[in-house]
Design a protein around this motif. Structure first.
Motif, short mmCIF file in Angstrom:
data_model
loop_
_atom_site.label_atom_id
_atom_site.label_comp_id
_atom_site.label_asym_id
_atom_site.label_seq_id
_atom_site.Cartn_x
_atom_site.Cartn_y
_atom_site.Cartn_z
N GLU A 92 0.83 -1.20 0.00
CA GLU A 92 0.00 0.00 0.00
C GLU A 92 0.86 1.26 0.00
O GLU A 92 0.57 2.24 -0.70
CB GLU A 92 -0.93 -0.01 1.21
CG GLU A 92 -1.97 -1.12 1.22
CD GLU A 92 -2.87 -1.06 0.00
OE1 GLU A 92 -3.22 0.06 -0.43
OE2 GLU A 92 -3.21 -2.15 -0.53
N ALA A 93 1.95 1.24 0.78
CA ALA A 93 2.85 2.40 0.81
C ALA A 93 3.52 2.61 -0.55
O ALA A 93 3.67 3.75 -1.02
CB ALA A 93 3.92 2.21 1.89
N ALA A 94 3.87 1.51 -1.19
CA ALA A 94 4.50 1.62 -2.51
C ALA A 94 3.52 2.14 -3.54
O ALA A 94 3.89 2.93 -4.43
CB ALA A 94 5.05 0.26 -2.93
N LYS A 95 2.27 1.74 -3.42
CA LYS A 95 1.25 2.25 -4.34
C LYS A 95 1.07 3.77 -4.16
O LYS A 95 0.93 4.51 -5.14
CB LYS A 95 -0.08 1.53 -4.11
CG LYS A 95 -0.11 0.11 -4.59
CD LYS A 95 -1.48 -0.51 -4.32
CE LYS A 95 -1.54 -1.96 -4.83
NZ LYS A 95 -2.86 -2.58 -4.55
N ALA A 96 1.08 4.21 -2.92
CA ALA A 96 0.95 5.65 -2.65
C ALA A 96 2.16 6.41 -3.21
O ALA A 96 2.01 7.52 -3.77
CB ALA A 96 0.81 5.90 -1.15
N ALA A 97 3.34 5.84 -3.05
CA ALA A 97 4.53 6.49 -3.57
C ALA A 97 4.48 6.58 -5.09
O ALA A 97 4.90 7.59 -5.69
CB ALA A 97 5.78 5.71 -3.14
N VAL A 98 3.94 5.57 -5.73
CA VAL A 98 3.80 5.60 -7.18
C VAL A 98 2.82 6.69 -7.60
O VAL A 98 3.04 7.45 -8.56
CB VAL A 98 3.34 4.22 -7.71
CG1 VAL A 98 2.93 4.31 -9.18
CG2 VAL A 98 4.44 3.20 -7.54
N ALA A 99 1.71 6.79 -6.85
CA ALA A 99 0.71 7.82 -7.19
C ALA A 99 1.31 9.23 -7.05
O ALA A 99 1.08 10.11 -7.89
CB ALA A 99 -0.51 7.66 -6.30
N THR A 100 2.09 9.42 -5.97
CA THR A 100 2.73 10.73 -5.76
C THR A 100 3.73 11.02 -6.86
O THR A 100 3.78 12.15 -7.41
CB THR A 100 3.42 10.76 -4.40
OG1 THR A 100 2.46 10.50 -3.36
CG2 THR A 100 4.09 12.11 -4.15
N ALA A 101 4.54 10.05 -7.19
CA ALA A 101 5.53 10.24 -8.25
C ALA A 101 4.86 10.50 -9.59
O ALA A 101 5.35 11.28 -10.41
CB ALA A 101 6.44 9.01 -8.34
#
Length: 404
Positions: A105-114
């Protein structure tokens, strides 16, 4: 005069006794059983030591480390494929799975931010507000975030697998072996003994070995290994208590490699085991029939050996004559299959060969009695004929006397 006659008679008797003592004695023919050589068909079984194994003997090892929290089976229990055997402590693996899920989930959020950053930089770059460097940096950050998401997904899959490995299941249908580990035991993939063994014993594999020479003889008899497997007769299994298993088996495979340490070839026979009588790990003997057609069979009691050579005594012109023969190595303990040295129609002596000597006169047992019986019958017939002749002669004399 009378005394002289008596002395002469005594002298004559003494001379007769002396002459009888000096006369050469003739060896008397003894009676022995004999056999006329003929050809016949004979099946001689051969025993081979064997080891019984289940169709599948699968050693069950854990794929993760931990303490056993539950043993779901008992020794000797019949299980089906997919049935739970053991449960290893799941607490740390459930925690690892939740951690992996959170990382995803954290990685998905980081992808969305990037992704947002990159889209913004791209719009500003189109208006010449930011440089190419800023746009490339935002793109690289997006790629990095996506890679971290892929790593988190992989860790999630690994954590889920490890949790599933805490439930040890049966890989096939079969019977459970021994259970050396109990609840609370710490186990891992490197334990010296498996958790248990699941043996698929619906059909059993029986392994046995024969010499390379015996295997070569089989191949020559049938033409090839494939033809040997196709045409070999069914085999029987003698259990370790001496009884013979009530179902026959088939030889299914012959090893194509000779064991250099023993000079033997391994074979595998398959036996049905619906009643579960055969147990994996037990031993027995394979009984393989060997069929010989139009062969010469002699009893072993009719043979004797000299320097590893086998001989028989033939009856030639009423005398025993030794003759060497060649026999098959396979034997049932009572008879020999003769491969050379005898031909149909010849007569051999079948008893007393151990004490017999070359040239011993022999009368086939029963022949002397038959000859004596024939002589008795002939004597009785002659006596009857003589009595009849005397009766006729007396009657003729009486008739003549009456006429005179």
């Amino acid at each position: 005069m009378k005394q002289t006659f008596v002395q002469a008679a005594l002298v004559a008797c003494c001379m007769a006794v002396v002459s009888c003592g000096q006369a050469p004695t003739q060896q008397r023919a003894a009676e022995y059983s004999v056999q006329t050589i003929t050809t016949t068909d004979r099946t001689i079984p051969t025993n081979y030591s064997a080891t019984i194994r289940g169709r599948q003997d699968i050693a069950i090892y854990p794929q993760v480390s931990g303490t056993i929290s539950q043993v779901c089976i008992t020794e000797g229990q019949r299980v089906t494929k997919g049935q739970t055997l053991f449960i290893i402590d799941q607490v740390p693996y459930k925690a690892a799975l939740r951690t992996a899920e959170a990382n995803v989930e954290a990685a998905k959020a980081a992808v969305a931010t990037a992704q947002l950053t990159y889209d913004s930089k791209k719009e500003l770059f189109s208006r010449n507000v930011v440089s190419q460097y800023d746009l490339s940096t935002a793109e690289n950050s997006l790629l990095t975030a996506k890679a971290q998401l892929a790593q988190a997904d992989a860790a999630l899959v690994n954590a889920a697998n490890n949790l599933s490995y805490t439930v040890v299941k049966a890989p096939s249908n079969g019977v459970v072996g021994t259970l050396p580990y109990r609840v609370g035991a710490l186990v891992s993939a490197s334990i010296p003994q498996p958790l248990t063994t699941v043996s698929d014993n619906s059909t059993m594999y029986v392994y046995f070995s024969m010499t390379a020479k015996q295997q070569l003889n089989l191949t020559r008899r049938y033409g090839s290994i494939a033809e040997t497997l196709k045409n070999m007769p069914d085999v029987q299994l003698q259990l370790n208590d001496g009884t013979v298993y009530d179902q026959t088996g088939r030889v299914e495979s012959i090893s194509g490699v000779v064991d250099t340490s023993t000079g033997s070839v391994q074979l595998r026979a398959v036996f049905p085991n619906e009643n579960g009588l055969l147990l994996s790990g037990s031993t027995g003997n394979i009984i393989m029939p060997n069929l010989y057609k139009d062969c010469i069979v002699v009893p072993q009691t009719a043979t004797f050996e000299i320097q590893d050579k086998v001989y028989v005594y033939k009856l030639v012109d009423g005398k025993a004559t030794s003759s060497m023969i060649e026999v098959e190595k396979i034997s049932n303990g009572r008879e020999y299959i003769v491969t050379a040295g005898l031909t149909p129609g010849e007569v051999i002596i079948t008893e007393g060969v151990g004490l017999m000597r070359e040239g011993t006169p022999v009368v086939p047992k029963g022949q002397a009695a038959a000859a004596a019986a024939q002589t008795t019958e002939d004597g009785q017939a002659a006596e009857m004929n003589q009595t009849a002749a005397q009766t006729e002669e007396a009657a003729a004399q009486t008739q003549n006397a009456k006429e005179e």
